[in-house]
Scaffold this motif. Structure first.
Motif, PDB file in Angstrom:
ATOM      1  N   LYS A 201      18.341  36.142 -12.520  1.00  0.00           N
ATOM      2  CA  LYS A 201      18.155  34.729 -12.210  1.00  0.00           C
ATOM      3  C   LYS A 201      18.489  34.545 -10.736  1.00  0.00           C
ATOM      4  CE  LYS A 201      18.920  32.684 -16.743  1.00  0.00           C
ATOM      5  NZ  LYS A 201      19.518  31.555 -17.497  1.00  0.00           N
ATOM      6  N   ILE A 202      17.797  33.615 -10.096  1.00  0.00           N
ATOM      7  CA  ILE A 202      17.966  33.405  -8.663  1.00  0.00           C
ATOM      8  C   ILE A 202      18.588  32.031  -8.428  1.00  0.00           C
ATOM      9  CG2 ILE A 202      16.820  33.293  -6.426  1.00  0.00           C
ATOM     10  CD1 ILE A 202      16.636  36.039  -7.801  1.00  0.00           C
ATOM     11  N   ILE A 203      19.681  32.006  -7.693  1.00  0.00           N
ATOM     12  CA  ILE A 203      20.296  30.737  -7.288  1.00  0.00           C
ATOM     13  C   ILE A 203      19.695  30.337  -5.946  1.00  0.00           C
ATOM     14  CG2 ILE A 203      22.429  29.623  -6.535  1.00  0.00           C
ATOM     15  CD1 ILE A 203      23.933  31.437  -8.496  1.00  0.00           C
ATOM     16  N   LEU A 204      19.177  29.137  -5.865  1.00  0.00           N
ATOM     17  CA  LEU A 204      18.595  28.654  -4.613  1.00  0.00           C
ATOM     18  C   LEU A 204      19.732  28.168  -3.721  1.00  0.00           C
ATOM     19  CD1 LEU A 204      15.975  28.251  -3.101  1.00  0.00           C
ATOM     20  CD2 LEU A 204      15.772  25.995  -4.146  1.00  0.00           C
ATOM     21  N   ALA A 205      20.010  28.916  -2.663  1.00  0.00           N
ATOM     22  CA  ALA A 205      21.128  28.603  -1.780  1.00  0.00           C
ATOM     23  C   ALA A 205      20.746  27.554  -0.744  1.00  0.00           C
ATOM     24  CB  ALA A 205      21.610  29.877  -1.080  1.00  0.00           C
ATOM     25  N   ASP A 206      19.577  27.716  -0.153  1.00  0.00           N
ATOM     26  CA  ASP A 206      19.178  26.844   0.950  1.00  0.00           C
ATOM     27  C   ASP A 206      17.667  26.698   0.939  1.00  0.00           C
ATOM     28  OD1 ASP A 206      19.513  25.248   3.155  1.00  0.00           O
ATOM     29  OD2 ASP A 206      19.660  26.885   4.583  1.00  0.00           O
ATOM     30  N   GLY A 207      17.189  25.497   1.203  1.00  0.00           N
ATOM     31  CA  GLY A 207      15.749  25.265   1.240  1.00  0.00           C
ATOM     32  C   GLY A 207      15.234  24.562   0.001  1.00  0.00           C
ATOM     33  N   HIS A 208      16.069  23.714  -0.622  1.00  0.00           N
ATOM     34  CA  HIS A 208      15.658  23.023  -1.839  1.00  0.00           C
ATOM     35  C   HIS A 208      14.398  22.179  -1.627  1.00  0.00           C
ATOM     36  CE1 HIS A 208      19.650  24.235  -3.101  1.00  0.00           C
ATOM     37  NE2 HIS A 208      19.444  23.769  -4.313  1.00  0.00           N
ATOM     38  N   HIS A 209      14.281  21.549  -0.463  1.00  0.00           N
ATOM     39  CA  HIS A 209      13.114  20.695  -0.210  1.00  0.00           C
ATOM     40  C   HIS A 209      11.840  21.530  -0.068  1.00  0.00           C
ATOM     41  CE1 HIS A 209      16.533  18.165   1.173  1.00  0.00           C
ATOM     42  NE2 HIS A 209      15.868  17.260   0.497  1.00  0.00           N
ATOM     43  N   ARG A 210      11.939  22.649   0.624  1.00  0.00           N
ATOM     44  CA  ARG A 210      10.767  23.506   0.789  1.00  0.00           C
ATOM     45  C   ARG A 210      10.355  24.129  -0.544  1.00  0.00           C
ATOM     46  NH1 ARG A 210      12.994  27.440   4.700  1.00  0.00           N
ATOM     47  NH2 ARG A 210      14.932  26.288   4.381  1.00  0.00           N
ATOM     48  N   TYR A 211      11.340  24.559  -1.325  1.00  0.00           N
ATOM     49  CA  TYR A 211      10.997  25.151  -2.618  1.00  0.00           C
ATOM     50  C   TYR A 211      10.377  24.106  -3.542  1.00  0.00           C
ATOM     51  CZ  TYR A 211      11.071  27.521  -7.050  1.00  0.00           C
ATOM     52  OH  TYR A 211      10.669  28.087  -8.241  1.00  0.00           O
ATOM     53  N   GLU A 212      10.968  22.923  -3.576  1.00  0.00           N
ATOM     54  CA  GLU A 212      10.414  21.888  -4.447  1.00  0.00           C
ATOM     55  C   GLU A 212       9.027  21.466  -3.969  1.00  0.00           C
ATOM     56  OE1 GLU A 212      12.021  17.763  -6.432  1.00  0.00           O
ATOM     57  OE2 GLU A 212      13.321  19.497  -6.239  1.00  0.00           O
ATOM     58  N   GLY A 213       8.783  21.533  -2.666  1.00  0.00           N
ATOM     59  CA  GLY A 213       7.445  21.274  -2.154  1.00  0.00           C
ATOM     60  C   GLY A 213       6.447  22.277  -2.701  1.00  0.00           C
ATOM     61  N   SER A 214       6.814  23.565  -2.709  1.00  0.00           N
ATOM     62  CA  SER A 214       5.951  24.605  -3.281  1.00  0.00           C
ATOM     63  C   SER A 214       5.733  24.369  -4.763  1.00  0.00           C
ATOM     64  CB  SER A 214       6.568  25.993  -3.070  1.00  0.00           C
ATOM     65  OG  SER A 214       6.459  26.409  -1.744  1.00  0.00           O
ATOM     66  N   LEU A 215       6.782  23.982  -5.456  1.00  0.00           N
ATOM     67  CA  LEU A 215       6.710  23.761  -6.898  1.00  0.00           C
ATOM     68  C   LEU A 215       5.773  22.605  -7.231  1.00  0.00           C
ATOM     69  CD1 LEU A 215       7.818  24.576  -9.657  1.00  0.00           C
ATOM     70  CD2 LEU A 215       9.773  23.081  -9.241  1.00  0.00           C
ATOM     71  N   MET A 216       5.901  21.502  -6.496  1.00  0.00           N
ATOM     72  CA  MET A 216       5.053  20.341  -6.748  1.00  0.00           C
ATOM     73  C   MET A 216       3.589  20.640  -6.408  1.00  0.00           C
ATOM     74  SD  MET A 216       7.045  18.068  -8.027  1.00  0.00           S
ATOM     75  CE  MET A 216       7.903  19.469  -8.772  1.00  0.00           C
ATOM     76  N   TYR A 217       3.380  21.403  -5.342  1.00  0.00           N
ATOM     77  CA  TYR A 217       2.005  21.759  -4.976  1.00  0.00           C
ATOM     78  C   TYR A 217       1.398  22.677  -6.030  1.00  0.00           C
ATOM     79  CZ  TYR A 217      -1.974  23.440  -2.262  1.00  0.00           C
ATOM     80  OH  TYR A 217      -3.242  23.761  -1.851  1.00  0.00           O
ATOM     81  N   ARG A 218       2.185  23.618  -6.536  1.00  0.00           N
ATOM     82  CA  ARG A 218       1.698  24.505  -7.595  1.00  0.00           C
ATOM     83  C   ARG A 218       1.288  23.692  -8.817  1.00  0.00           C
ATOM     84  NH1 ARG A 218       4.976  28.246 -11.826  1.00  0.00           N
ATOM     85  NH2 ARG A 218       3.184  29.387 -12.627  1.00  0.00           N
ATOM     86  N   LYS A 219       2.107  22.727  -9.211  1.00  0.00           N
ATOM     87  CA  LYS A 219       1.787  21.897 -10.381  1.00  0.00           C
ATOM     88  C   LYS A 219       0.480  21.152 -10.178  1.00  0.00           C
ATOM     89  CE  LYS A 219       6.464  21.068 -12.170  1.00  0.00           C
ATOM     90  NZ  LYS A 219       7.491  20.042 -12.443  1.00  0.00           N
ATOM     91  N   LYS A 220       0.288  20.666  -8.970  1.00  0.00           N
ATOM     92  CA  LYS A 220      -0.949  19.944  -8.659  1.00  0.00           C
ATOM     93  C   LYS A 220      -2.153  20.871  -8.779  1.00  0.00           C
ATOM     94  CE  LYS A 220      -3.209  17.436  -4.874  1.00  0.00           C
ATOM     95  NZ  LYS A 220      -3.032  16.894  -3.502  1.00  0.00           N
ATOM     96  N   MET A 221      -2.040  22.071  -8.238  1.00  0.00           N
ATOM     97  CA  MET A 221      -3.164  23.004  -8.250  1.00  0.00           C
ATOM     98  C   MET A 221      -3.440  23.553  -9.650  1.00  0.00           C
ATOM     99  SD  MET A 221      -4.294  22.985  -5.188  1.00  0.00           S
ATOM    100  CE  MET A 221      -5.369  24.424  -5.135  1.00  0.00           C
ATOM    101  N   MET A 222      -2.428  23.622 -10.482  1.00  0.00           N
ATOM    102  CA  MET A 222      -2.599  24.131 -11.845  1.00  0.00           C
ATOM    103  C   MET A 222      -3.506  23.234 -12.690  1.00  0.00           C
ATOM    104  SD  MET A 222       1.278  25.499 -12.672  1.00  0.00           S
ATOM    105  CE  MET A 222       0.965  25.727 -14.434  1.00  0.00           C
ATOM    106  N   GLN A 223      -3.644  21.978 -12.274  1.00  0.00           N
ATOM    107  CA  GLN A 223      -4.493  21.050 -13.018  1.00  0.00           C
ATOM    108  C   GLN A 223      -5.976  21.282 -12.749  1.00  0.00           C
ATOM    109  OE1 GLN A 223      -2.870  19.135 -15.232  1.00  0.00           O
ATOM    110  NE2 GLN A 223      -1.037  20.159 -14.394  1.00  0.00           N
ATOM    111  N   ARG A 224      -6.277  22.067 -11.739  1.00  0.00           N
ATOM    112  CA  ARG A 224      -7.678  22.304 -11.377  1.00  0.00           C
ATOM    113  C   ARG A 224      -8.298  23.343 -12.312  1.00  0.00           C
ATOM    114  NH1 ARG A 224      -8.314  22.189  -4.777  1.00  0.00           N
ATOM    115  NH2 ARG A 224      -7.288  20.165  -4.448  1.00  0.00           N
ATOM    116  N   GLU A 225      -9.583  23.218 -12.483  1.00  0.00           N
ATOM    117  CA  GLU A 225     -10.312  24.154 -13.343  1.00  0.00           C
ATOM    118  C   GLU A 225     -10.288  25.556 -12.727  1.00  0.00           C
ATOM    119  OE1 GLU A 225     -14.789  24.648 -15.314  1.00  0.00           O
ATOM    120  OE2 GLU A 225     -14.261  22.840 -14.187  1.00  0.00           O
ATOM    121  N   GLY A 226     -10.087  26.529 -13.568  1.00  0.00           N
ATOM    122  CA  GLY A 226     -10.128  27.914 -13.110  1.00  0.00           C
ATOM    123  C   GLY A 226      -8.770  28.485 -12.746  1.00  0.00           C
ATOM    124  N   HIS A 227      -7.701  27.737 -13.003  1.00  0.00           N
ATOM    125  CA  HIS A 227      -6.361  28.253 -12.702  1.00  0.00           C
ATOM    126  C   HIS A 227      -6.091  29.517 -13.508  1.00  0.00           C
ATOM    127  CE1 HIS A 227      -2.030  28.472 -12.155  1.00  0.00           C
ATOM    128  NE2 HIS A 227      -1.897  28.484 -13.464  1.00  0.00           N
TER     129      HIS A 227
END
Length: 432
Positions: A201-227
């Motif tokens: 398991k990985i503890i996120l030490a620094d960069g919570h905003h950048r990681y959550e940005g990646s996470l939210m973008y991934r969720k958005k892209m997962m809704q597209r056809e062909g994921h």
């Protein structure tokens, strides 16, 4: 549990890297306005991608990125690798040199409820939205976040040490830290890295905003056809270090309080007397030493006076927040409940977005801002331990935002990681 991948990083071309120290920059959330002004003067500095300027900042960064690629300012490495990153540093008051060892890779952007990547503090919504916009427009992870894995056997350090015999870059950054980067291309060694991390398991030490940005973008892209799940947007750039290393340092982050209506120092101290033992401090510069190592002890800085306050032990049972005991007993929980909510009146649910609270890791800056009336008071706190961070992460609860300051900060500019489909191209599984 944690799936990591090597990457073909984008890096500055060899003609520019002789002056790599002129191309690196601090992370977006720690770079000061004065630093920005100086860094922007160099047209090739990485700050133009990490903290772009202008009304349409993310669009500007995307255009500049394509220009840099087309002109060969940055080039993509031809071979996949794990990038080893060492930071050599000292701390004030000591001549001991530390070396924080770690490596940079791509890691799958796991959702929080998957409990593979664990966060320990809250994020600020606006900062997350800014990071999503930048990632969506550039398809580039400009700087790695900092994650922690636990390996008591130190299986990977020997490979990292070997790699460091042939560094790619070495420079001294804005923190006075010596940063060194190397790369591992050996497929057998890379496979070892993947195997060691896969059950962690990985503890996120620094960069919570950048990681959550990646996470939210991934969720958005997962809704597209062909994921399919192996596209570049499923991954995030991360610097991983071992929690068991003795060179992992966490510095305290102090709180500045400003623009509280009806602020009255005398009445405030009367409120403190209900829950805290109060001792005036003659010399404010000694507060750090006076509270050092004492549980639930804080320094209070006002323009003309300073105090040490320490929670009365019997009062801990009055903490009303629904946390397990190990979280309730943390200094930061005590500070945010008894001081910021109960005494200052900023409710816990509002603290995350409150404009009355600022964060500063520099004691001298806090004192100067209070003296100059740029803040009404400062709350000086002790640092927290790695064990404290683990307790929070494994409990499923969160600390307030800006609770930790893992030092030193990773710098931006050594390498970039693209998530564009034609540039990400995960290596064949047979290779690793």
């Amino acid at each position: 549990m944690a799936e990591i991948k090597p990457l073909r990083a984008w890096r500055y071309n060899s003609e520019l890297t002789s002056g790599i120290d002129e191309l690196t920059s601090p992370l977006f959330d720690v770079v000061s306005p004065r630093q920005r002004g100086k860094l922007y003067q160099n047209p090739y500095n990485s700050i133009h991608l990490s903290v772009p300027r202008g009304e349409n900042a993310a669009d500007n960064a995307a255009l500049l990125l394509e220009k840099w690629k087309n002109e060969g300012i940055i080039e993509q490495d031809p071979i996949y690798g794990i990038y080893v990153y060492y930071q050599y540093f000292t701390l004030p008051g000591s001549h001991k040199e530390y070396c924080r060892k770690g490596f940079i890779c791509n890691i799958r952007a796991y959702d929080w409820d998957e409990e593979v990547i664990l966060r320990h503090e809250n994020t600020i919504p606006k900062a997350v939205n800014d990071r999503i916009d930048l990632l969506e427009k550039t398809h580039l992870n400009v700087s790695p976040t900092h994650g922690l894995y636990t390996d008591k056997d130190f299986e990977l350090e020997k490979y990292m040490d070997d790699s460091m015999k042939h560094p790619l870059f070495e420079t001294e950054d804005y923190q006075g830290v010596r940063d060194v980067l190397s790369v591992i291309h050996d497929a057998g060694v890379i496979k070892k890295f993947l195997e060691v991390i896969k059950d962690k398991k990985i503890i996120l030490a620094d960069g919570h905003h950048r990681y959550e940005g990646s996470l939210m973008y991934r969720k958005k892209m997962m809704q597209r056809e062909g994921h399919k799940g192996d596209e570049g947007y499923n991954y995030h750039l991360m610097f991983l270090t071992n929690t068991e290393a003795g060179d992992l340092r966490i510095l305290p982050t102090h709180r500045l309080i400003k623009n509280i209506s009806g602020f009255d120092e005398k009445k405030l101290m009367e409120k403190f007397s209900e829950d805290f033992i109060i001792k005036p401090v003659e010399d404010a510069y000694n507060i750090n030493e006076i509270i050092l190592g004492k549980q639930w002890a804080f320094g209070l800085l006002f323009k003309d006076y300073a105090y040490k306050v320490r929670l009365k032990p019997e009062k801990i049972s009055a903490l009303k927040w629904n946390f397990p005991d190990e979280i309730k007993k943390l200094d930061l929980t005590v500070m945010h409940y008894f001081i910021i909510e109960k005494i200052l009146g900023i409710q816990g649910k509002n603290q995350r977005t409150s404009e009355n609270i600022e964060f500063d890791r520099s004691f001298s800056d806090c004192l100067a801002k209070v003296i100059r009336d740029e803040a009404q008071m400062a709350i000086i706190t002790n640092d927290i331990t790695m064990n404290d961070v683990k307790k929070v992460c494994y409990s499923g609860y969160l600390m307030p935002q800006k609770s930790t300051y893992f030092y030193p900060k990773v710098i931006c500019g050594f390498l970039f990681s693209s998530i564009k489909d034609d540039e990400f191209q995960s290596p064949p599984h047979s290779c690793f």
